[in-house]
Design an enzyme around this catalytic site. Structure first.
Site, PDB file in Angstrom:
ATOM      1  CD1 TRP A 100      64.985  39.111 -17.550  1.00  0.00           C
ATOM      2  CD2 TRP A 100      64.875  36.988 -18.462  1.00  0.00           C
ATOM      3  NE1 TRP A 100      64.868  39.202 -19.040  1.00  0.00           N
ATOM      4  CE2 TRP A 100      64.957  37.772 -19.496  1.00  0.00           C
ATOM      5  CE3 TRP A 100      65.163  35.691 -18.561  1.00  0.00           C
ATOM      6  CZ2 TRP A 100      64.978  37.379 -21.008  1.00  0.00           C
ATOM      7  CZ3 TRP A 100      64.914  35.373 -20.041  1.00  0.00           C
ATOM      8  CH2 TRP A 100      64.927  36.333 -21.056  1.00  0.00           C
ATOM      9  CE1 TYR A 113      62.386  44.566 -17.667  1.00  0.00           C
ATOM     10  CE2 TYR A 113      64.701  44.061 -16.825  1.00  0.00           C
ATOM     11  CZ  TYR A 113      63.978  43.848 -17.736  1.00  0.00           C
ATOM     12  OH  TYR A 113      64.187  43.290 -18.962  1.00  0.00           O
TER      13      TYR A 113
HETATM   14  P1  PGD Z   1      68.957  38.915 -13.671  1.00  0.00           P
HETATM   15  O1  PGD Z   1      70.571  38.529 -13.417  1.00  0.00           O
HETATM   16  O2  PGD Z   1      68.073  37.781 -14.537  1.00  0.00           O
HETATM   17  O3  PGD Z   1      69.005  40.248 -14.280  1.00  0.00           O
HETATM   18  O4  PGD Z   1      68.471  42.190 -15.844  1.00  0.00           O
HETATM   19  P2  PGD Z   1      67.837  41.280 -14.512  1.00  0.00           P
HETATM   20  O5  PGD Z   1      67.608  42.254 -13.258  1.00  0.00           O
HETATM   21  O6  PGD Z   1      66.538  40.637 -14.767  1.00  0.00           O
HETATM   22  O7  PGD Z   1      68.543  39.041 -12.406  1.00  0.00           O
HETATM   23  C1  PGD Z   1      67.428  38.253 -11.833  1.00  0.00           C
HETATM   24  C2  PGD Z   1      67.907  38.094 -10.304  1.00  0.00           C
HETATM   25  O8  PGD Z   1      66.623  37.194  -9.784  1.00  0.00           O
HETATM   26  C3  PGD Z   1      68.774  37.423  -9.668  1.00  0.00           C
HETATM   27  O9  PGD Z   1      69.761  37.995  -9.082  1.00  0.00           O
HETATM   28  C4  PGD Z   1      68.381  36.021  -9.379  1.00  0.00           C
HETATM   29  O10 PGD Z   1      69.283  35.566  -8.301  1.00  0.00           O
HETATM   30  C5  PGD Z   1      67.059  36.462  -8.888  1.00  0.00           C
HETATM   31  N1  PGD Z   1      66.029  35.452  -8.722  1.00  0.00           N
HETATM   32  C6  PGD Z   1      65.919  34.197  -9.181  1.00  0.00           C
HETATM   33  N2  PGD Z   1      64.893  33.548  -8.994  1.00  0.00           N
HETATM   34  C7  PGD Z   1      64.299  34.099  -7.927  1.00  0.00           C
HETATM   35  C8  PGD Z   1      63.173  33.671  -7.099  1.00  0.00           C
HETATM   36  O11 PGD Z   1      62.638  32.936  -7.300  1.00  0.00           O
HETATM   37  N3  PGD Z   1      62.909  34.876  -6.256  1.00  0.00           N
HETATM   38  C9  PGD Z   1      63.676  36.028  -6.108  1.00  0.00           C
HETATM   39  N4  PGD Z   1      63.187  37.109  -4.984  1.00  0.00           N
HETATM   40  N5  PGD Z   1      64.645  36.212  -6.728  1.00  0.00           N
HETATM   41  C10 PGD Z   1      65.065  35.366  -7.567  1.00  0.00           C
HETATM   42  C11 PGD Z   1      68.236  41.836 -16.849  1.00  0.00           C
HETATM   43  C12 PGD Z   1      68.274  42.893 -18.180  1.00  0.00           C
HETATM   44  O12 PGD Z   1      69.781  43.521 -17.988  1.00  0.00           O
HETATM   45  C13 PGD Z   1      68.168  42.667 -19.293  1.00  0.00           C
HETATM   46  S1  PGD Z   1      66.653  41.795 -19.781  1.00  0.00           S
HETATM   47  C14 PGD Z   1      68.538  43.223 -20.417  1.00  0.00           C
HETATM   48  S2  PGD Z   1      68.120  42.942 -22.105  1.00  0.00           S
HETATM   49  C15 PGD Z   1      69.642  44.102 -20.310  1.00  0.00           C
HETATM   50  N6  PGD Z   1      70.803  44.073 -21.019  1.00  0.00           N
HETATM   51  C16 PGD Z   1      72.061  44.914 -20.881  1.00  0.00           C
HETATM   52  C17 PGD Z   1      73.091  44.969 -21.964  1.00  0.00           C
HETATM   53  O13 PGD Z   1      72.647  44.677 -23.185  1.00  0.00           O
HETATM   54  N7  PGD Z   1      73.758  45.937 -21.685  1.00  0.00           N
HETATM   55  C18 PGD Z   1      74.106  46.703 -20.323  1.00  0.00           C
HETATM   56  N8  PGD Z   1      74.998  47.221 -20.168  1.00  0.00           N
HETATM   57  N9  PGD Z   1      72.978  46.226 -19.483  1.00  0.00           N
HETATM   58  C19 PGD Z   1      71.932  45.695 -19.696  1.00  0.00           C
HETATM   59  N10 PGD Z   1      71.193  45.367 -18.709  1.00  0.00           N
HETATM   60  C20 PGD Z   1      69.950  44.603 -19.019  1.00  0.00           C
END
Ligand code: PGD
Length: 747
Positions: A109, A107
């Protein structure tokens, strides 16, 4: 300047002769996101993964469960060597244990860009080599996406075709916003957003707004609202008391309930003792205010909105279901400006007027393996192979996972109870991560492959309801030895004898052309690429959710078993889950504590992305993530703004920088998600995260057995001043020798 886009907005950028990234927001964007300020860190921050790296223990002892993950050192190796080892390991696992032993749910973004979407790339690759155990639903709205089909049939309509902001601005007289409409989140839409319309729409609202939230700033300060500072996790009790008042004062719309709903009578019987005095004791909202609000709701064109954050909790189904039931009692569902909305202020595209068009995407192929987990059950999957669990009326079991493959996500950011997740990550034989940065997930892997960022490759960019398709040009050369996820998978596919099936013989640029041409013939790809963007046809300004259903419920029934709104669901009742019975109920949270933590989305970055960036770093206090406390709670603990504090409970602890703020109701503390997890195992006060990641405190429990959604929004905690020598934050420094990246423009 070259065009590109991100989840938080389109822009053009170039690398200056002196090596600095210059970024300009898209000229059509009336409200560019402050998060554009983080972009430079995507190019050359020392936290970039420069070369492929393998964990020492895995290299020396081979694949096996290992509790040194996250504590071990890394060895940098040449690409070919690592790819050979990884291909051999993938083959070993699928041959010896079957493809269901590969968890590819992965999972996350990742970055904007339709072709280089990391999860799609991973899924396509794993499907090509025989499949994988997948994940279902999201951390965003995983509870609602299971609940809504039972209640209103169409999750897509509620989540993606909400009543539009212009309709709300014109018709709504009273907006009752449970969870508010936090402006920070409306800058973000998955895949990109070129024109941020929502801030402007919010400024044009004419409705009186009732802000129901423990945080006063869950609504832009420019909106004149009455704040109901509710105790966290008690919104359902308030909704039930509002419903109770409607019933006892005969203000509910019996005709609407008869014609458009089923199961109201049973719910009404349940409501009998849920009076405003009962709710006042639970919610902290005075009974007189509850009665007055219920009367006003019945007298005016009223829209009830519930943010997604409210369902990201234990019993998260209840506020969504009770909100729908309350809106049904008002009888305004399907009328312009009235009814129910879910996710306003949770994401930029909810209520937006952009077109809803299919956007080009990479075909993922078919997964021959039918195993999956609800996404937030990742730690249970690794810790409890073979065990059963309930999910949406099914009894399912966790497959035995040997290899975890992650690309484009950060579970050591997004999952709850990170100490438990660390333990779970000791179990597989092999953990593989593609990452641009040394995130905590990369540090807990065995094989770390450096991925390019969106600035270092070409792509097509557009989000849901975006107004433009952006030709994402390459702005800089890849940092270090970083490769595109596509190139990495193509190299692995070649080693596993499926290169043609994975690549179909196309280079990345040929894929872009292929996807574009399959989507649209005019203008030509070359013209589109040279223009840098394509303006998409306009969407609809005015739209009302469920207007068709209201106009004729027989011609346009909902996709529920009854075709009506299910205030009581016999299907859910039939599952027999005590934590989610057949109609909305008040279920108190199981935890209590001196303080209640709200772990919400940050306003200085997207999730954990680019925490090293300038905007994110500017928001830190004492070098840690800021935690806000009400001045009374701070005074009782001898805490002042700028202090380093320890936030703790029985699951874990983290350090954070204190900020005193009366925008929080007393008893509530707020610490946003996304500070890069920085675990210290041997601290004298016990294990802690030095940087302020709230997921060391949140519980890894499901919202309920129905949806198994994540419950990360809340936790019971306490806070104390941290007087000892504060440990250094190491999360932004690589666990290998530091590389000095030099930004170079793409020629
Ligand atoms: P991001 O920080 O967006 O978080 O969780 P998610 O895992 O989606 O992580 C994306 C990662 O992808 C980053 O480390 C980035 O460096 C990497 N990345 C970016 N581009 C690329 C690429 O092209 N290739 C590769 N291989 N990697 C790449 C988000 C999730 O967290 C979400 S959506 C929600 S809504 C949740 N919200 C909460 C919350 O409200 N409260 C708590 N306590 N926890 C939550 N967690 C959830």
């Amino acid at each position: 300047m070259k065009p590109s886009t991100s989840h938080w907005g389109a822009f053009s950028a170039e690398v200056d002769p002196d090596g600095r990234l210059r970024v300009e927001p898209h000229p059509a964007d009336p409200a560019p996101s402050p998060l554009l300020g983080n972009l430079a860190a995507a190019l050359d921050h020392p936290s970039r993964v420069a070369r492929p790296a393998v964990r020492r223990g895995w290299l020396d002892h081979g694949p096996s469960p290992d509790d040194r993950r996250g504590r071990d050192e890394f060895v940098e190796l040449p690409w070919d060597d690592v790819l050979d080892r990884l291909a051999t390991e993938l083959d070993r696992v699928r041959t010896r244990h079957g493809n269901q032993a590969i968890f590819g749910g992965s999972y996350g973004w990742a970055s904007a860009g339709r072709f280089h979407h990391a999860q799609s790339q991973l899924h396509r690759f794993l499907n090509t080599i025989g499949g994988f155990t997948a994940s279902r639903n999201t951390y965003s709205n995983g509870t609602s996406s299971v609940l809504l089909p039972h209640i209103v049939g169409d999750t897509h309509a509620v989540l993606r075709q909400a009543s539009t902001w212009p309709t709300i601005a014109e018709h709504t007289e009273l907006l009752v916003a449970f969870g508010g409409i936090p402006e920070k989140n409306v800058y973000v839409t998955p895949g990109g957003v070129t024109v941020h319309g929502t801030p402007g729409h919010l400024a044009r609202l004419r409705a009186r707004v009732a802000l129901i939230s423990p945080l006063r700033d869950d609504l832009p300060s420019t909106i004149d609202a009455k704040w109901y500072p509710i105790r966290p996790a008690t919104d359902t009790a308030l909704m039930l008391a509002l419903a109770h008042t409607l019933v006892v004062e005969g203000l509910h719309d019996k005709e609407f309930l008869d014609r458009y709903c089923v199961g109201y009578a049973e719910f009404e019987r349940y409501l009998l003792d849920k009076d405003p005095n009962w709710a006042a004791g639970i919610t902290g909202i005075p009974a007189a205010d509850i009665v007055a609000l219920a009367r006003e709701m019945a007298a005016k064109r009223t829209l009830i909105t519930v943010t997604w954050s409210l369902q990201r909790t234990e019993h998260g189904e209840q506020p969504v279901w009770a909100g729908i039931a309350l809106a049904a009692m008002l009888g305004q569902i399907g009328l312009p400006g009235g009814g129910f909305g879910h996710g306003y202020g949770s994401m930029g595209d909810v209520g937006d007027t952009g077109p809803e068009l299919p956007i080009p995407h990479l075909p993922q192929g078919t997964n021959p393996i039918d195993e999956f987990i609800p996404v937030a059950r990742i730690a249970d999957l690794l810790l409890h192979p073979g065990e059963t669990y309930d999910y949406n009326g099914e009894t399912r079991h966790y497959p035995d996972t040997r290899l975890v493959y992650w690309a484009g996500g950060n579970p050591f950011h997004h999952h709850q109870d990170l100490n438990r997740l660390r333990h779970a990550f000791t179990r597989p034989d092999t953990v593989v991560v593609h990452e641009p940065h040394w995130t905590a997930t990369a540090r807990h892997a065995d094989i770390v492959l450096p991925a390019t960022t969106a600035l270092e490759r070409e792509d097509l960019g557009s989000g849901r309801r975006d107004t433009h398709l952006i030709a994402m040009h390459r702005i800089a050369e890849p940092a270090g030895e970083a490769r595109d996820d596509y190139a990495i998978f193509a190299a692995l596919a070649s080693r596993l004898g499926v290169a043609e099936a994975f690549t179909e013989g196309r280079t990345a640029r040929q894929w872009l052309e292929h996807l574009y041409n399959g989507w649209r013939g005019e203008p030509s790809f070359e013209e589109f690429w040279a223009n840098g963007e394509l303006k998409l046809p306009p969407g609809r300004n005015h739209h009302t959710l469920f207007a068709d259903f209201r106009a004729d419920p027989n011609a346009h029934p909902l996709k529920t078993p009854s075709g009506r709104i299910e205030i009581t669901s016999t299907t859910i009742a039939g599952f027999g889950y005590p934590d989610c019975p057949g109609h909305p109920v008040w279920l108190p949270p199981t935890e209590t504590g001196p303080l209640w933590l709200i772990a919400n989305q940050p306003h200085t970055r997207l999730h954990s992305q680019l925490d090293a960036g300038e905007t994110s770093q500017a928001g830190k206090v004492a070098g840690r993530e800021p935690v806000r406390l009400n001045p009374a709670d701070a005074a009782a603990r001898g805490i002042t703004t700028g202090d380093i504090v320890r936030v703790f409970n029985t699951r874990g602890a983290c350090l954070a920088g204190a900020v005193l703020d009366d925008a929080l109701r007393p008893g509530v503390v707020q610490l946003a998600t996304g500070a890069w997890f920085d675990p210290i195992d041997d601290h004298p006060t016990g294990p802690l995260c030095a940087h302020g990641n709230p997921n060391v405190l949140t519980a890894d429990i499901p919202s309920s057995r129905l949806s198994q959604g994540c419950a990360g929004q809340h936790a019971a905690v306490d806070v104390e001043r941290f007087d000892g020598p504060a440990p250094r934050v190491r999360a932004l420094h690589p666990p290998v020798r530091e590389t000095a990246f030099r930004r170079t423009a793409q020629r």
